[in-house]
Design a protein around this motif. Structure first.
Motif, PDB file in Angstrom:
ATOM      1  N   ALA A   1       0.832  -1.206   0.000  1.00 28.09           N
ATOM      2  CA  ALA A   1       0.000   0.000   0.000  1.00 28.09           C
ATOM      3  C   ALA A   1       0.865   1.253   0.000  1.00 28.09           C
ATOM      4  O   ALA A   1       0.567   2.227  -0.703  1.00 28.09           O
ATOM      5  CB  ALA A   1      -0.927  -0.014   1.211  1.00 28.09           C
TER       6      ALA A   1
ATOM      7  N   HIS B   1      -1.901   6.247   3.046  1.00 25.77           N
ATOM      8  CA  HIS B   1      -2.515   4.944   3.260  1.00 25.77           C
ATOM      9  C   HIS B   1      -2.692   4.671   4.751  1.00 25.77           C
ATOM     10  O   HIS B   1      -1.971   5.229   5.586  1.00 25.77           O
ATOM     11  CB  HIS B   1      -1.678   3.825   2.621  1.00 25.77           C
ATOM     12  CG  HIS B   1      -0.436   3.482   3.394  1.00 25.77           C
ATOM     13  ND1 HIS B   1       0.699   4.277   3.387  1.00 25.77           N
ATOM     14  CD2 HIS B   1      -0.155   2.424   4.203  1.00 25.77           C
ATOM     15  CE1 HIS B   1       1.627   3.728   4.144  1.00 25.77           C
ATOM     16  NE2 HIS B   1       1.139   2.605   4.663  1.00 25.77           N
TER      17      HIS B   1
ATOM     18  N   LEU C   1      -6.441   3.506   0.853  1.00 22.58           N
ATOM     19  CA  LEU C   1      -5.614   4.504   0.186  1.00 22.58           C
ATOM     20  C   LEU C   1      -6.493   5.723  -0.059  1.00 22.58           C
ATOM     21  O   LEU C   1      -7.602   5.603  -0.609  1.00 22.58           O
ATOM     22  CB  LEU C   1      -5.076   3.981  -1.145  1.00 22.58           C
ATOM     23  CG  LEU C   1      -3.837   3.058  -1.107  1.00 22.58           C
ATOM     24  CD1 LEU C   1      -4.136   1.775  -0.362  1.00 22.58           C
ATOM     25  CD2 LEU C   1      -3.377   2.743  -2.530  1.00 22.58           C
TER      26      LEU C   1
END
Length: 249
Positions: A13, A26, A65
């Protein structure tokens, strides 16, 4: 879920936030109980493989995100392929459910664990669908807000029999409606103006509107929502009697 999988998801991520267009952050989340995941993933905007995976999988963690304009993506491990992740759009929060009517879900996609390939797939496949759906929802929400009666607006609605119902928003509005032929109907929680004489009805509406406007109260005149047509239902004959009575006077 092994600890290394949690770390891998977080690292993946973090890399995606650097590769996707725009400024992203994130958030890696852990789920403490199976039931928690349904509350925590309730905004996932998907009716396809991601929704199915959430329903069928004990989800121990996921990642969100977030782009600097508020757009959000949901990231999770693929339940059947260790070298693959699932990513989906997330619906905007605090938006009326009615604004989503007629808007197709921008269903999520499976992405490779290669960050560059994944970022390319997200940018070319998922984000365009997500942004188009968001624009549609925001347009619907703006239209709903524009059409909603304000706190200083009396909403009058035509009924099928030609009468008018009005919702009084204050004691002053109620007094003006009652003085202009509107009768309180406790069952409908509204004031009703009969259609027995359409000329008188129109005069009462004009007078009530002028008196309400003098107090800074607007009037919104609505037509009832149209019923969907059914092939086996005969089309009703247009009502003529009320207009005819008005012309005869």
């Amino acid at each position: 879920m092994p600890a290394h999988r949690h770390e891998e998801l977080g690292a993946f991520a973090a890399i995606l936030t650097q590769l996707l267009p725009g400024a992203w952050t994130h958030q890696l989340r852990r789920h403490t109980a199976y039931d928690d995941q349904f509350f925590l993933t309730s905004d996932v905007w998907d009716m396809n493989q991601v929704a199915e995976a959430i329903a069928a999988t004990t989800l121990m963690h996921d990642a969100i995100l977030t782009r600097d304009d508020g757009l959000r993506l949901f990231l999770m491990d693929h339940p059947r392929h260790e070298d693959t992740f699932l990513i989906a759009a997330m619906a905007p929060a605090d938006t009326a459910a009615e604004a989503f009517r007629g808007v197709p879900e921008p269903d999520g996609i499976a992405i490779s664990d290669d960050p560059e390939q994944a970022a390319d797939a997200i940018t070319t496949r998922l984000l365009p669908r997500h942004e188009a759906a968001l624009a549609h929802v925001r347009d619907n929400a703006a239209r709903l807000t524009a059409n909603a009666p304000g706190p200083h607006t009396v909403e009058m609605t035509w009924t099928e029999d030609g009468s008018l119902t009005a919702a009084a928003t204050s004691d002053e509005a109620a007094r003006i409606l009652a003085a202009n032929g509107f009768v309180r109907d406790s069952d409908r929680q509204a004031y009703v103006l009969s259609s027995d004489d359409t000329a008188v009805q129109a005069r009462h509406v004009r007078t009530a509107g002028s008196q309400l406007a003098a107090l800074g109260i607007g009037v919104a005149l609505r037509h009832p929502a149209a019923h969907p047509a059914i092939d086996t239902t005969p089309v009703p004959v247009p009502r003529q009697h009320a207009a005819g009575k008005a012309r005869s006077r």
